[in-house]
Structure formats: structure tokens, C-alpha cells
Design a protein around this motif. Structure first.
Motif, PDB file in Angstrom:
ATOM      1  N   ALA A   4      -1.148  -5.612  -9.873  1.00 30.36           N
ATOM      2  CA  ALA A   4      -2.168  -6.273  -9.059  1.00 30.36           C
ATOM      3  C   ALA A   4      -1.774  -6.355  -7.582  1.00 30.36           C
ATOM      4  O   ALA A   4      -2.621  -6.664  -6.742  1.00 30.36           O
ATOM      5  CB  ALA A   4      -2.438  -7.679  -9.595  1.00 30.36           C
ATOM      6  N   ARG A   5      -0.514  -6.060  -7.264  1.00 24.21           N
ATOM      7  CA  ARG A   5      -0.042  -6.191  -5.890  1.00 24.21           C
ATOM      8  C   ARG A   5       0.210  -4.854  -5.212  1.00 24.21           C
ATOM      9  O   ARG A   5       0.765  -4.803  -4.121  1.00 24.21           O
ATOM     10  CB  ARG A   5       1.261  -7.005  -5.854  1.00 24.21           C
ATOM     11  N   ILE A   6      -0.216  -3.767  -5.834  1.00 19.96           N
ATOM     12  CA  ILE A   6       0.102  -2.458  -5.276  1.00 19.96           C
ATOM     13  C   ILE A   6      -1.113  -1.556  -5.391  1.00 19.96           C
ATOM     14  O   ILE A   6      -1.914  -1.685  -6.312  1.00 19.96           O
ATOM     15  CB  ILE A   6       1.331  -1.842  -5.995  1.00 19.96           C
ATOM     16  N   MET A   7      -1.263  -0.666  -4.441  1.00 17.13           N
ATOM     17  CA  MET A   7      -2.394   0.275  -4.424  1.00 17.13           C
ATOM     18  C   MET A   7      -1.902   1.616  -3.911  1.00 17.13           C
ATOM     19  O   MET A   7      -0.857   1.699  -3.254  1.00 17.13           O
ATOM     20  CB  MET A   7      -3.518  -0.255  -3.526  1.00 17.13           C
ATOM     21  N   ALA A   8      -2.660   2.682  -4.184  1.00 18.99           N
ATOM     22  CA  ALA A   8      -2.295   4.029  -3.728  1.00 18.99           C
ATOM     23  C   ALA A   8      -3.484   4.673  -3.038  1.00 18.99           C
ATOM     24  O   ALA A   8      -4.629   4.514  -3.473  1.00 18.99           O
ATOM     25  CB  ALA A   8      -1.840   4.887  -4.905  1.00 18.99           C
ATOM     26  N   THR A  62       0.239   8.338  -5.828  1.00 19.40           N
ATOM     27  CA  THR A  62       0.061   7.841  -7.196  1.00 19.40           C
ATOM     28  C   THR A  62       1.359   7.927  -7.987  1.00 19.40           C
ATOM     29  O   THR A  62       1.691   7.016  -8.774  1.00 19.40           O
ATOM     30  CB  THR A  62      -1.045   8.648  -7.907  1.00 19.40           C
ATOM     31  N   GLN A  63       2.122   9.002  -7.810  1.00 18.04           N
ATOM     32  CA  GLN A  63       3.375   9.136  -8.535  1.00 18.04           C
ATOM     33  C   GLN A  63       4.374   8.061  -8.119  1.00 18.04           C
ATOM     34  O   GLN A  63       5.112   7.526  -8.955  1.00 18.04           O
ATOM     35  CB  GLN A  63       3.966  10.535  -8.308  1.00 18.04           C
ATOM     36  N   VAL A  64       4.415   7.734  -6.836  1.00 16.17           N
ATOM     37  CA  VAL A  64       5.294   6.656  -6.378  1.00 16.17           C
ATOM     38  C   VAL A  64       4.848   5.326  -6.970  1.00 16.17           C
ATOM     39  O   VAL A  64       5.660   4.531  -7.452  1.00 16.17           O
ATOM     40  CB  VAL A  64       5.308   6.589  -4.839  1.00 16.17           C
ATOM     41  N   LEU A  65       3.552   5.071  -6.942  1.00 15.93           N
ATOM     42  CA  LEU A  65       3.025   3.824  -7.514  1.00 15.93           C
ATOM     43  C   LEU A  65       3.372   3.732  -8.999  1.00 15.93           C
ATOM     44  O   LEU A  65       3.826   2.683  -9.480  1.00 15.93           O
ATOM     45  CB  LEU A  65       1.510   3.766  -7.306  1.00 15.93           C
ATOM     46  N   SER A 103       0.854  -1.188   0.000  1.00 16.97           N
ATOM     47  CA  SER A 103       0.000   0.000   0.000  1.00 16.97           C
ATOM     48  C   SER A 103       0.887   1.234   0.000  1.00 16.97           C
ATOM     49  O   SER A 103       1.735   1.411   0.889  1.00 16.97           O
ATOM     50  CB  SER A 103      -0.898  -0.003   1.245  1.00 16.97           C
ATOM     51  N   VAL A 104       0.718   2.089  -1.000  1.00 15.62           N
ATOM     52  CA  VAL A 104       1.471   3.346  -1.086  1.00 15.62           C
ATOM     53  C   VAL A 104       0.560   4.437  -0.533  1.00 15.62           C
ATOM     54  O   VAL A 104      -0.495   4.728  -1.103  1.00 15.62           O
ATOM     55  CB  VAL A 104       1.876   3.663  -2.536  1.00 15.62           C
ATOM     56  N   GLU A 105       0.968   5.062   0.572  1.00 11.89           N
ATOM     57  CA  GLU A 105       0.096   5.972   1.301  1.00 11.89           C
ATOM     58  C   GLU A 105       0.702   7.370   1.355  1.00 11.89           C
ATOM     59  O   GLU A 105       1.773   7.585   1.934  1.00 11.89           O
ATOM     60  CB  GLU A 105      -0.143   5.440   2.717  1.00 11.89           C
ATOM     61  N   GLY A 106       0.011   8.311   0.734  1.00 14.28           N
ATOM     62  CA  GLY A 106       0.485   9.686   0.696  1.00 14.28           C
ATOM     63  C   GLY A 106      -0.023  10.494   1.874  1.00 14.28           C
ATOM     64  O   GLY A 106      -1.157  10.322   2.329  1.00 14.28           O
ATOM     65  N   HIS A 107       0.830  11.402   2.381  1.00 10.13           N
ATOM     66  CA  HIS A 107       0.483  12.255   3.516  1.00 10.13           C
ATOM     67  C   HIS A 107       0.965  13.678   3.240  1.00 10.13           C
ATOM     68  O   HIS A 107       1.898  13.897   2.457  1.00 10.13           O
ATOM     69  CB  HIS A 107       1.127  11.752   4.804  1.00 10.13           C
ATOM     70  N   ALA A 108       0.340  14.625   3.917  1.00  9.54           N
ATOM     71  CA  ALA A 108       0.731  16.033   3.794  1.00  9.54           C
ATOM     72  C   ALA A 108       0.743  16.650   5.183  1.00  9.54           C
ATOM     73  O   ALA A 108       0.142  16.122   6.121  1.00  9.54           O
ATOM     74  CB  ALA A 108      -0.239  16.789   2.885  1.00  9.54           C
ATOM     75  N   ASP A 167       4.401   6.695   2.607  1.00  7.52           N
ATOM     76  CA  ASP A 167       4.742   5.434   3.252  1.00  7.52           C
ATOM     77  C   ASP A 167       4.473   4.284   2.300  1.00  7.52           C
ATOM     78  O   ASP A 167       3.398   4.205   1.694  1.00  7.52           O
ATOM     79  CB  ASP A 167       3.910   5.222   4.525  1.00  7.52           C
ATOM     80  N   LEU A 168       5.454   3.401   2.166  1.00 10.40           N
ATOM     81  CA  LEU A 168       5.249   2.138   1.462  1.00 10.40           C
ATOM     82  C   LEU A 168       5.042   1.067   2.523  1.00 10.40           C
ATOM     83  O   LEU A 168       5.953   0.757   3.293  1.00 10.40           O
ATOM     84  CB  LEU A 168       6.457   1.778   0.581  1.00 10.40           C
ATOM     85  N   VAL A 169       3.845   0.526   2.593  1.00  9.75           N
ATOM     86  CA  VAL A 169       3.506  -0.446   3.631  1.00  9.75           C
ATOM     87  C   VAL A 169       3.444  -1.843   3.008  1.00  9.75           C
ATOM     88  O   VAL A 169       2.609  -2.105   2.142  1.00  9.75           O
ATOM     89  CB  VAL A 169       2.158  -0.114   4.300  1.00  9.75           C
ATOM     90  N   ILE A 170       4.360  -2.705   3.450  1.00  7.93           N
ATOM     91  CA  ILE A 170       4.326  -4.106   3.025  1.00  7.93           C
ATOM     92  C   ILE A 170       3.345  -4.809   3.945  1.00  7.93           C
ATOM     93  O   ILE A 170       3.626  -5.072   5.116  1.00  7.93           O
ATOM     94  CB  ILE A 170       5.728  -4.730   3.106  1.00  7.93           C
TER      95      ILE A 170
END
Length: 280
Positions: A230-234, A215-218, A189-194, A259-262
């Protein structure tokens, strides 16, 4: 016509009411002497049949408000089946203490330990790749109940203020971590924060800004580094999940992050134990 037939019904009703009040009065008057004679008679009758003093052991034959269960001492061996009920009242007033972590099912602890070691191996592999690229301090690792978190803190290393454009350093970090991430089976899970600073210009709110950063990281991981889509989301969380509270300079830099959450695929009961077993 007989206009007085209603008197018959009326007299019947009066008779019934009178009988009712007589019964109520009768049952409200208890003859103590007759009651005592009845009690002794019943007790004597049961004694003749059973050979014991009373139908209820430990009493005179009637319920007098005292306990009918003898308070026996389990140590003397005479309590019999009554021992099974001793202390039941104490359980409500003094419940047993909650199980400590030491009392957790051994199989559950073993599974949590194995998962913690697995996440530690992933972290070591990514750290090794970052060290080789001379980016060893660019990522902040932590473990929570979801899995292993790679914090890309955007203190002008990954993103400029109010921007979702990846810096060259950000691309190098993603390229270094990508081989390990591709080889995993877990979802990411790619999680953006501000941070809480008001936004202006291209983005209406911090929600859009944080989502675009994720989204840019993804996109870089999928389009440039071959990560299976199929294994990644934003997802973007705006400024609602800060790591550091307040509006200090450190808070502004730390909370502007991705954050990149495995995501651990272990059961929830196992994941809950993993952070305590992980040495940061």
C-alpha cells in the motif's frame, strides 16, 4: 374617410426634431462671460457659508485641471490625512521588490529545515547499510521538491541493455536498502527510465521497457523484502525524462535507470524550500 390624417403625425415628428436640434445648438454655445459670472457667484456663496475661500481647498472653486491635493511634505507635519495617499501612484510604476528567501515566514523555514534534516537521516541510514554491504557507490542520491531520490543507474549493474531482469547486484542493493524503506511512513514511487536507443525484441517501445523495470524493482521489494504494497507504486517514463542529454556513452548509461523516490509528506510550500537546504 380622411386620407390626410398622416399629416398630423408627420408634423408632430418634424416639430420634435426641430426642438431637438434647437436644444443641441443651445447647449453647444457657451457664453464664457456668463459662465465666469456663475462661477464667481457660486464661489462667493460658498465663501459666505463656510468662511473659506472656496469649497475646494487649493483651487479657485472649479476644477481647472490642476491637482486639488496640496503636495505637502510629510516631514513638516502639515500633511494630515493626505499623507496616507502620498506615493500611491509610485507603487504601480515602481512596485516593491519581491521578497527574498530571507523574508520567508520563519515557521515555514523551520519546517523546511526539519524536513531536510529528516531526509538527510534517511539517506545516511541507507548509505550506512550500503557501505556495510560494500555497495556504497551503487546508488546516487539527490533531493528535489518531491523528496529523496535513490538513483539506481543501470550501467549494466542493475539491468542489462534492453532488459528488465534484475542483476544479482541490483537485488543486493534493494535488500540492503529495504529495512530502512520499510520503517518509513512516506509513500515510495518506483520510476523506470530508458535511454533513447531504439528498442526491439520483447518490448514494443521504451515505455514498456521502463515500466517493466520499475515493476520488477517493486515486486522484489514487496515479495522478497516485505515492503507494504500500500506504500509503494511503479511507473514508467520511457526516455522522456533523461538526466543527461545527448547520445554519449555517459548519457546512454545514466538515463537507463530506476529511481526510488521517497515522497515527502510535507506541504508543497515546505518541499519547495528543501532542495536549497540540502547539502549534496
Amino acid at each position: 374617410m380622411n386620407h390626410e390624417r398622416w399629416l398630423v403625425s408627420y408634423s408632430d415628428m418634424i416639430t420634435v426634431l426641430m426642438a431637438l436640434f434647437i436644444v443641441l445648438f443651445a447647449i453647444s454655445q457657451v457664453d464664457q462671460e456668463k459662465y465666469e459670472a456663475l462661477r464667481q457667484s457660486l464661489a462667493q456663496g460658498f465663501q459666505d457659508r463656510t468662511g473659506s475661500d472656496s469649497i475646494l481647498d487649493g483651487s479657485a472653486g472649479n476644477l481647472d485641471g490642476e491637482s486639488i491635493v496640496p503636495q505637502t511634505n510629510p516631514a513638516n507635519g502639515t500633511a494630515g490625512m493626505v499623507d496616507a495617499d502620498l506615493g500611491l501612484g509610485e507603487q504601480g510604476a515602481n512596485p516593491a521588490p519581491a521578497e527574498s528567501t530571507e523574508a520567508v515566514d520563519p515557521d515555514l523555514m523551520a519546517a523546511a529545515k526539519a524536513e531536510a534534516e529528516h531526509l538527510a537521516e534517511i539517506r545516511a541510514a541507507i548509505q550506512k547499510a550500503l557501505d556495510a554491504a560494500r555497495l556504497g557507490d551503487a546508488v546516487r542520491f539527490r533531493v528535489d521538491e518531491r523528496g529523496l531520490v535513490l538513483g539506481l543507474v543501470a550501467d549494466d549493474v542493475f539491468f542489462a541493455a534492453a532488459s528488465a531482469d534484475l542483476t544479482p547486484t541490483a537485488r543486493r542493493v534493494l535488500d540492503a536498502a529495504a529495512p530502512t524503506l520499510r520503517g518509513l511512513q512516506e509513500q515510495i514511487s518506483v520510476e523506470g527510465h530508458a535511454n533513447v536507443l531504439p528498442i526491439s525484441g520483447r518490448y514494443a517501445t521504451n515505455w514498456e521497457l521502463s515500466t517493466d523495470r520499475a515493476t520488477q524493482v517493486l515486486r522484489h521489494l514487496v515479495e522478497k523484502d516485505g515492503m507494504p504494497g500500500a506504500r509503494i507504486m511503479a511507473v514508467g517514463f520511457g526516455d522522456q525524462r533523461p538526466l543527461v542529454g545527448g547520445k554519449s556513452g555517459a548519457a546512454m548509461e545514466t538515463n537507463r535507470r530506476v529511481d526510488l523516490v521517497i515522497l515527502s509528506d510535507a506541504p508543497e510550500t515546505v518541499r519547495a524550500l528543501v532542495p536549497a537546504m540540502t547539502k549534496e
